[in-house]
Design a protein around this motif. Structure first.
Motif, short mmCIF file in Angstrom:
data_model
loop_
_atom_site.label_atom_id
_atom_site.label_comp_id
_atom_site.label_asym_id
_atom_site.label_seq_id
_atom_site.Cartn_x
_atom_site.Cartn_y
_atom_site.Cartn_z
N ARG A 13 0.81 -1.20 0.00
CA ARG A 13 0.00 0.00 0.00
C ARG A 13 0.86 1.27 0.00
O ARG A 13 0.44 2.30 -0.53
N ALA A 14 2.05 1.19 0.57
CA ALA A 14 2.93 2.35 0.59
C ALA A 14 3.38 2.72 -0.83
O ALA A 14 3.43 3.91 -1.19
N THR A 15 3.69 1.72 -1.65
CA THR A 15 4.12 2.03 -3.02
C THR A 15 2.94 2.53 -3.86
O THR A 15 3.14 3.35 -4.76
N ALA A 16 1.75 2.05 -3.55
CA ALA A 16 0.58 2.57 -4.26
C ALA A 16 0.38 4.05 -3.95
O ALA A 16 0.12 4.86 -4.86
N VAL A 17 0.53 4.42 -2.68
CA VAL A 17 0.42 5.83 -2.30
C VAL A 17 1.52 6.64 -2.98
O VAL A 17 1.28 7.75 -3.47
N ALA A 18 2.73 6.10 -3.00
CA ALA A 18 3.84 6.80 -3.65
C ALA A 18 3.53 7.07 -5.12
O ALA A 18 3.88 8.12 -5.66
N GLY A 19 2.85 6.13 -5.78
CA GLY A 19 2.46 6.34 -7.17
C GLY A 19 1.53 7.54 -7.33
O GLY A 19 1.72 8.36 -8.22
N TRP A 20 0.55 7.65 -6.45
CA TRP A 20 -0.38 8.78 -6.53
C TRP A 20 0.33 10.10 -6.23
O TRP A 20 0.04 11.13 -6.84
N VAL A 21 1.30 10.08 -5.31
CA VAL A 21 2.04 11.31 -5.01
C VAL A 21 2.89 11.73 -6.20
O VAL A 21 3.01 12.92 -6.51
N TYR A 22 3.48 10.76 -6.89
CA TYR A 22 4.26 11.08 -8.09
C TYR A 22 3.37 11.73 -9.16
O TYR A 22 3.81 12.62 -9.89
N ALA A 23 2.13 11.28 -9.25
CA ALA A 23 1.21 11.89 -10.20
C ALA A 23 0.98 13.36 -9.87
O ALA A 23 0.89 14.21 -10.76
N LEU A 24 0.91 13.67 -8.57
CA LEU A 24 0.76 15.06 -8.15
C LEU A 24 2.04 15.86 -8.41
O LEU A 24 2.00 17.03 -8.81
N LEU A 25 3.19 15.22 -8.18
CA LEU A 25 4.47 15.91 -8.40
C LEU A 25 4.67 16.28 -9.87
O LEU A 25 5.37 17.24 -10.18
N ALA A 26 4.04 15.50 -10.76
CA ALA A 26 4.15 15.82 -12.19
C ALA A 26 3.61 17.21 -12.48
O ALA A 26 4.09 17.89 -13.39
N LEU A 27 2.65 17.65 -11.69
CA LEU A 27 2.06 18.98 -11.89
C LEU A 27 3.05 20.09 -11.55
O LEU A 27 2.89 21.23 -12.01
N CYS A 28 4.06 19.77 -10.75
CA CYS A 28 5.03 20.78 -10.31
C CYS A 28 6.27 20.85 -11.20
O CYS A 28 7.11 21.76 -11.03
N ALA A 29 6.43 19.90 -12.11
CA ALA A 29 7.68 19.78 -12.85
C ALA A 29 8.01 21.01 -13.67
O ALA A 29 9.16 21.46 -13.72
N SER A 30 7.01 21.59 -14.34
CA SER A 30 7.28 22.76 -15.17
C SER A 30 7.74 23.95 -14.34
O SER A 30 8.67 24.67 -14.71
N ALA A 31 7.08 24.17 -13.20
CA ALA A 31 7.45 25.28 -12.33
C ALA A 31 8.87 25.09 -11.79
O ALA A 31 9.67 26.05 -11.74
N LEU A 32 9.20 23.86 -11.39
CA LEU A 32 10.54 23.60 -10.87
C LEU A 32 11.60 23.76 -11.95
O LEU A 32 12.69 24.28 -11.70
N THR A 33 11.27 23.33 -13.17
CA THR A 33 12.21 23.49 -14.27
C THR A 33 12.43 24.96 -14.59
O THR A 33 13.56 25.40 -14.86
N MET A 34 11.36 25.74 -14.56
CA MET A 34 11.49 27.16 -14.79
C MET A 34 12.42 27.80 -13.77
O MET A 34 13.30 28.60 -14.10
N MET A 35 12.26 27.43 -12.50
CA MET A 35 13.13 27.96 -11.47
C MET A 35 14.58 27.56 -11.70
O MET A 35 15.49 28.36 -11.56
N ALA A 36 14.77 26.30 -12.09
CA ALA A 36 16.14 25.80 -12.31
C ALA A 36 16.83 26.51 -13.45
O ALA A 36 18.05 26.74 -13.41
N THR A 37 16.08 26.88 -14.49
CA THR A 37 16.70 27.57 -15.62
C THR A 37 17.16 28.98 -15.24
O THR A 37 17.99 29.55 -15.96
N HIS A 38 16.66 29.53 -14.15
CA HIS A 38 17.08 30.85 -13.69
C HIS A 38 18.15 30.77 -12.59
O HIS A 38 18.51 31.79 -12.01
N ALA A 39 18.61 29.56 -12.29
CA ALA A 39 19.62 29.40 -11.25
C ALA A 39 20.96 29.95 -11.71
O ALA A 39 21.31 29.86 -12.90
N ARG A 40 21.71 30.50 -10.79
CA ARG A 40 23.05 30.99 -11.14
C ARG A 40 23.94 29.80 -11.48
O ARG A 40 23.72 28.68 -10.99
N PRO A 41 24.98 30.00 -12.31
CA PRO A 41 25.84 28.89 -12.73
C PRO A 41 26.44 28.14 -11.54
O PRO A 41 26.91 28.75 -10.58
N GLY A 42 26.38 26.82 -11.62
CA GLY A 42 26.97 25.97 -10.60
C GLY A 42 26.03 25.54 -9.50
O GLY A 42 26.31 24.58 -8.78
#
Length: 390
Positions: free
Chosen positions: A287-316
């Motif tokens: 049941r723990a891995t099933a819950v982890a699967g649903w959480v990953y589905a939610l994390l997919a919604l954050c990927a674009s925002a996190l990528t946008m932030m990463a592209t503005h990170a200073r070098p290194g």
């Protein structure tokens, strides 16, 4: 409290798995030429593939079969760079990796062939791939100590007291630093924050298949699938090898066109789902891995925002997060690579070739590292003494 343990453990699995290697995956995809949109698309589809795979496997087999994206594979991409390949060729290589994993599920002889590769050679190749990535925090620390030193200090403290959370905490700290310098306002639109998949028609070329797909497949099998199955088995669970590889192979093929480089059995977070932290009763731990699967589905919604932030990170900054996250993997790989006294010279050769980053005949260093290591292993190691990656 016991009834909530699978849910709490599942959330932990997803957050640790995502946070500990998000920077590595993003660094790898951008290193091989993915645009910010394509890199975000790759992260989204990897999260969705893991989510679907874990939920299906959990309910189908009632076992804690935790999936992950291929972190060593992402490190391989980062060390390879564009290598002269176009993005469509790289997508084609990702498709081939998925097909090879499917073939392994259907043809046991292929799995045995991969398992016959001496473990020190496979680990030496991985160590060589990781070497330049793990140098990044050192270079960044001396180049920009005011911003990098706090991340290193946080990592040291977390490694001492809560090592499993060290990479996610450093990642969160890096996001806070990035947020300080973000150009809030007109330069950041709502569209860049919304999840969106970008599909590319795959192109299949011999150079990309041999130079990237084959090493990526071998690294994923030797460093993720085989150890992951061993971890789950050590807790008393039988791993449905064919079923797990079929799901991960299909997930890799399905996600390739959107930039996903590989889905596989988890090797680190697998212990969280299979252990007593998930539930005292072995029959309830799935049941723990099933819950982890649903959480990953939610994390997919954050990927674009996190990528946008990463592209503005200073070098290194992002490279530091990735390098710190991979340091323990590098240490483990170096230790395993030198475990066989007679095989240390072949392992050292494989490490150096992989670390060199050379390209010959349009084929990257990881492939040539395997060739050099296997040839010298045959020369120096007496038959019957070879360690294998199983």
């Amino acid at each position: 409290m016991e009834r909530y343990r699978p849910a709490l453990t599942g959330i932990t699995i997803a957050l640790v798995g995502f946070g500990s290697s998000f920077a590595v995956v993003l660094t790898g995809l951008q290193a091989v030429g993915a645009s910010a949109g394509q890199a975000a698309s790759g992260l989204i589809v990897l999260c969705l593939a893991q989510a679907a795979g874990m939920i299906f496997l959990a309910y189908r087999y009632r076992r804690p079969l935790t999936l992950a994206w291929s972190t060593p594979g992402a490190a391989l991409l980062a060390s390879t760079g564009t290598g002269g390949y176009g993005w469509s060729e790289l997508v084609g290589a990702f498709v081939v990796v998925g097909l090879l994993i499917l073939l392994t599920a259907l043809w046991p002889a292929l799995g045995r062939a991969v398992g016959a590769i001496p473990a020190p050679i496979a680990q030496a190749m991985l160590a060589g791939v990781l070497f330049s990535l793990c140098l990044a925090p050192v270079e960044a620390l001396f180049g920009d100590p005011l911003w990098i030193a706090p991340l290193v200090l946080i990592w040291v403290v977390m490694q001492r007291w809560l090592p499993v959370f060290s990479a996610p905490v450093v990642f969160a700290a890096a996001l806070l630093l990035i947020a300080v310098e973000l150009p809030w306002g007109s330069q950041i639109s709502t569209a860049t924050l919304l999840p969106r998949l970008e599909f590319v028609l795959p192109e299949f070329t011999g150079a990309a298949i041999v130079g990237l797909a084959l090493p990526l497949y071998l690294v994923t099998m030797a460093s993720q699938n085989i150890p992951g199955a061993a971890v789950i088995s050590s807790y008393g669970f039988h791993v449905p090898w064919r079923g797990a590889l079929t799901v991960t192979g299909l997930g890799t093929v399905a996600g390739a066109a959107a930039g996903g480089h590989g889905v596989n059995l988890a090797a680190i977070t697998a212990a969280l789902g299979a252990g007593e932290e998930a539930h005292r009763d072995l029959a309830q731990r799935w049941r723990a891995t099933a819950v982890a699967g649903w959480v990953y589905a939610l994390l997919a919604l954050c990927a674009s925002a996190l990528t946008m932030m990463a592209t503005h990170a200073r070098p290194g900054l992002l490279e530091t997060v990735a390098g710190l996250a991979l340091l323990s993997t590098l240490a483990t790989s170096v230790s395993a690579a030198t475990s066989e006294p007679a095989g240390r010279i072949p392992a050292a050769a494989a490490f150096l070739v992989a670390a060199s980053g050379i390209t010959a005949l349009g084929i990257g260093a990881a492939f040539w590292a395997l060739v050099a290591g296997l040839v010298l292993w045959w020369v120096f190691v007496p038959r019957g003494r070879a360690s294998v990656a199983d």
